[in-house]
Design an enzyme around this catalytic site. Structure first.
Site, PDB file in Angstrom:
ATOM      1  N   PRO A  57       0.792  -1.225   0.000  1.00 46.45           N
ATOM      2  CA  PRO A  57       0.000   0.000   0.000  1.00 46.45           C
ATOM      3  C   PRO A  57       0.826   1.277   0.000  1.00 46.45           C
ATOM      4  O   PRO A  57       1.846   1.380   0.671  1.00 46.45           O
ATOM      5  CB  PRO A  57      -0.840  -0.114   1.276  1.00 46.45           C
ATOM      6  CG  PRO A  57      -0.204  -1.171   2.091  1.00 46.45           C
ATOM      7  CD  PRO A  57       0.501  -2.088   1.138  1.00 46.45           C
ATOM      8  N   ASN A  58       0.316   2.237  -0.766  1.00 52.81           N
ATOM      9  CA  ASN A  58       0.860   3.598  -0.879  1.00 52.81           C
ATOM     10  C   ASN A  58       2.137   3.690  -1.708  1.00 52.81           C
ATOM     11  O   ASN A  58       2.625   4.791  -1.959  1.00 52.81           O
ATOM     12  CB  ASN A  58       1.082   4.229   0.512  1.00 52.81           C
ATOM     13  CG  ASN A  58      -0.208   4.331   1.293  1.00 52.81           C
ATOM     14  OD1 ASN A  58      -1.144   4.969   0.827  1.00 52.81           O
ATOM     15  ND2 ASN A  58      -0.289   3.682   2.446  1.00 52.81           N
TER      16      ASN A  58
ATOM     17  N   ARG B 100       4.584  10.939  -2.404  1.00 50.65           N
ATOM     18  CA  ARG B 100       4.435  10.615  -0.997  1.00 50.65           C
ATOM     19  C   ARG B 100       5.746  10.862  -0.233  1.00 50.65           C
ATOM     20  O   ARG B 100       6.765  10.223  -0.519  1.00 50.65           O
ATOM     21  CB  ARG B 100       4.097   9.132  -0.927  1.00 50.65           C
ATOM     22  CG  ARG B 100       4.120   8.549   0.446  1.00 50.65           C
ATOM     23  CD  ARG B 100       4.103   7.036   0.373  1.00 50.65           C
ATOM     24  NE  ARG B 100       3.966   6.499   1.702  1.00 50.65           N
ATOM     25  CZ  ARG B 100       4.279   5.272   2.039  1.00 50.65           C
ATOM     26  NH1 ARG B 100       4.723   4.432   1.126  1.00 50.65           N
ATOM     27  NH2 ARG B 100       4.137   4.868   3.267  1.00 50.65           N
TER      28      ARG B 100
ATOM     29  N   TYR C 255      11.049   8.891   1.119  1.00 53.82           N
ATOM     30  CA  TYR C 255      11.067   7.855   0.075  1.00 53.82           C
ATOM     31  C   TYR C 255      11.730   8.297  -1.232  1.00 53.82           C
ATOM     32  O   TYR C 255      11.822   7.508  -2.169  1.00 53.82           O
ATOM     33  CB  TYR C 255       9.632   7.369  -0.202  1.00 53.82           C
ATOM     34  CG  TYR C 255       9.002   6.747   1.023  1.00 53.82           C
ATOM     35  CD1 TYR C 255       9.490   5.558   1.546  1.00 53.82           C
ATOM     36  CD2 TYR C 255       7.951   7.381   1.691  1.00 53.82           C
ATOM     37  CE1 TYR C 255       8.942   4.987   2.685  1.00 53.82           C
ATOM     38  CE2 TYR C 255       7.392   6.824   2.829  1.00 53.82           C
ATOM     39  CZ  TYR C 255       7.890   5.629   3.324  1.00 53.82           C
ATOM     40  OH  TYR C 255       7.342   5.077   4.448  1.00 53.82           O
TER      41      TYR C 255
ATOM     42  N   ASN D  34       8.082  -5.515  -1.282  1.00 55.37           N
ATOM     43  CA  ASN D  34       8.034  -4.422  -0.318  1.00 55.37           C
ATOM     44  C   ASN D  34       6.617  -4.434   0.239  1.00 55.37           C
ATOM     45  O   ASN D  34       5.692  -3.918  -0.400  1.00 55.37           O
ATOM     46  CB  ASN D  34       8.346  -3.078  -0.991  1.00 55.37           C
ATOM     47  CG  ASN D  34       8.415  -1.963   0.045  1.00 55.37           C
ATOM     48  OD1 ASN D  34       7.915  -2.107   1.161  1.00 55.37           O
ATOM     49  ND2 ASN D  34       9.026  -0.849  -0.324  1.00 55.37           N
TER      50      ASN D  34
ATOM     51  N   ALA E 274       3.261  -0.959   4.704  1.00 51.55           N
ATOM     52  CA  ALA E 274       2.736  -1.020   6.078  1.00 51.55           C
ATOM     53  C   ALA E 274       2.312  -2.435   6.479  1.00 51.55           C
ATOM     54  O   ALA E 274       2.338  -2.775   7.674  1.00 51.55           O
ATOM     55  CB  ALA E 274       1.569  -0.045   6.234  1.00 51.55           C
TER      56      ALA E 274
ATOM     57  N   GLU F  37      12.552  -9.494   1.278  1.00 44.77           N
ATOM     58  CA  GLU F  37      11.788  -8.343   1.760  1.00 44.77           C
ATOM     59  C   GLU F  37      12.632  -7.090   1.527  1.00 44.77           C
ATOM     60  O   GLU F  37      13.822  -7.084   1.878  1.00 44.77           O
ATOM     61  CB  GLU F  37      11.502  -8.524   3.256  1.00 44.77           C
ATOM     62  CG  GLU F  37      10.802  -7.351   3.899  1.00 44.77           C
ATOM     63  CD  GLU F  37      10.702  -7.485   5.422  1.00 44.77           C
ATOM     64  OE1 GLU F  37      11.026  -8.569   5.966  1.00 44.77           O
ATOM     65  OE2 GLU F  37      10.316  -6.496   6.060  1.00 44.77           O
TER      66      GLU F  37
ATOM     67  N   HIS G  17      12.807  -2.647   1.677  1.00 40.88           N
ATOM     68  CA  HIS G  17      12.254  -1.352   2.088  1.00 40.88           C
ATOM     69  C   HIS G  17      13.115  -0.253   1.498  1.00 40.88           C
ATOM     70  O   HIS G  17      14.351  -0.354   1.484  1.00 40.88           O
ATOM     71  CB  HIS G  17      12.213  -1.222   3.612  1.00 40.88           C
ATOM     72  CG  HIS G  17      11.345  -2.266   4.235  1.00 40.88           C
ATOM     73  ND1 HIS G  17       9.974  -2.186   4.210  1.00 40.88           N
ATOM     74  CD2 HIS G  17      11.654  -3.437   4.837  1.00 40.88           C
ATOM     75  CE1 HIS G  17       9.475  -3.270   4.792  1.00 40.88           C
ATOM     76  NE2 HIS G  17      10.469  -4.058   5.175  1.00 40.88           N
TER      77      HIS G  17
ATOM     78  N   ARG H  81      13.333   4.569  12.146  1.00 41.51           N
ATOM     79  CA  ARG H  81      12.107   5.376  12.148  1.00 41.51           C
ATOM     80  C   ARG H  81      11.254   5.058  13.386  1.00 41.51           C
ATOM     81  O   ARG H  81      11.787   4.624  14.388  1.00 41.51           O
ATOM     82  CB  ARG H  81      11.363   5.150  10.823  1.00 41.51           C
ATOM     83  CG  ARG H  81      12.227   5.528   9.611  1.00 41.51           C
ATOM     84  CD  ARG H  81      11.494   5.290   8.304  1.00 41.51           C
ATOM     85  NE  ARG H  81      10.280   6.091   8.230  1.00 41.51           N
ATOM     86  CZ  ARG H  81       9.289   5.852   7.362  1.00 41.51           C
ATOM     87  NH1 ARG H  81       9.393   4.846   6.505  1.00 41.51           N
ATOM     88  NH2 ARG H  81       8.222   6.621   7.361  1.00 41.51           N
TER      89      ARG H  81
END
Ligand code: DQA
Length: 147
Positions: free
Chosen positions: A10-11, A18, A23, A74, A77, A101, A103, A110
């Site tokens: 998502p996103n 964004r 990012y 990725n 969330a 995985e 990111h 964070r």
């Protein structure tokens, strides 16, 4: 030919718009292009996808198992709370396929809720914090593993 699905949660379709401070300025279209180029550089057949829908993402992981494709994911969330995604990811690695995985940011630097990945423990490995370069490193890792 080795098939790799590059799956984005998502996103991530909002990349470039964004939170560019977190990012970067590259768009999702840039990710699709670069992912394709990097994968093809390793001789992979690459399919880059994005969804905001957990059930669609779970379905794509089932497809990876059934079609014998490796996965760069990725989970965005979903990383931090989706046990459904974790269970689907586990099916990929239990099938003997690789699931990396990735990111873009470094979640460990964070907010605290980002420090936990429920997907990481069932992944082949994790790459985080290198911008879109995280995907390049993940594809290189898969190339090494299948060589
Ligand atoms: C992300 C990190 C996640 O914590 C976040 O929810 C995202 C993107 C990353 O690529 O840095 O959506 O997965």
């Amino acid at each position: 030919m080795t098939r790799v699905l590059i799956l984005n949660g998502p996103n991530l379709g909002r990349l470039g718009v964004r939170e560019p401070d977190v990012y970067g300025h590259a768009s999702y279209t840039d990710l699709v292009r670069k992912g394709g180029e990097w994968g093809e550089g390793h001789g992979f057949s690459v399919d880059v996808r994005q969804t905001d829908d957990e059930s669609e993402m779970v379905g794509w992981l089932h497809e990876a198992v059934d079609s014998g494709a490796h996965v760069v994911i990725n989970p965005a969330a979903f990383t931090h709370y989706s046990y459904a995604l974790r269970d689907a990811a586990a099916q990929v690695t239990k099938a003997g396929l690789h699931l990396v995985e990735v990111h873009i940011s470094n979640p460990y630097a964070r907010e605290e809720f980002r420090h936990r990945s429920v997907v990481g423990p069932v992944a082949t490995g994790t790459v985080a914090g290198f911008g879109l370069g995280s995907y390049r490193v993940a594809l290189e890792a898969i190339a090494d593993l299948v060589a």
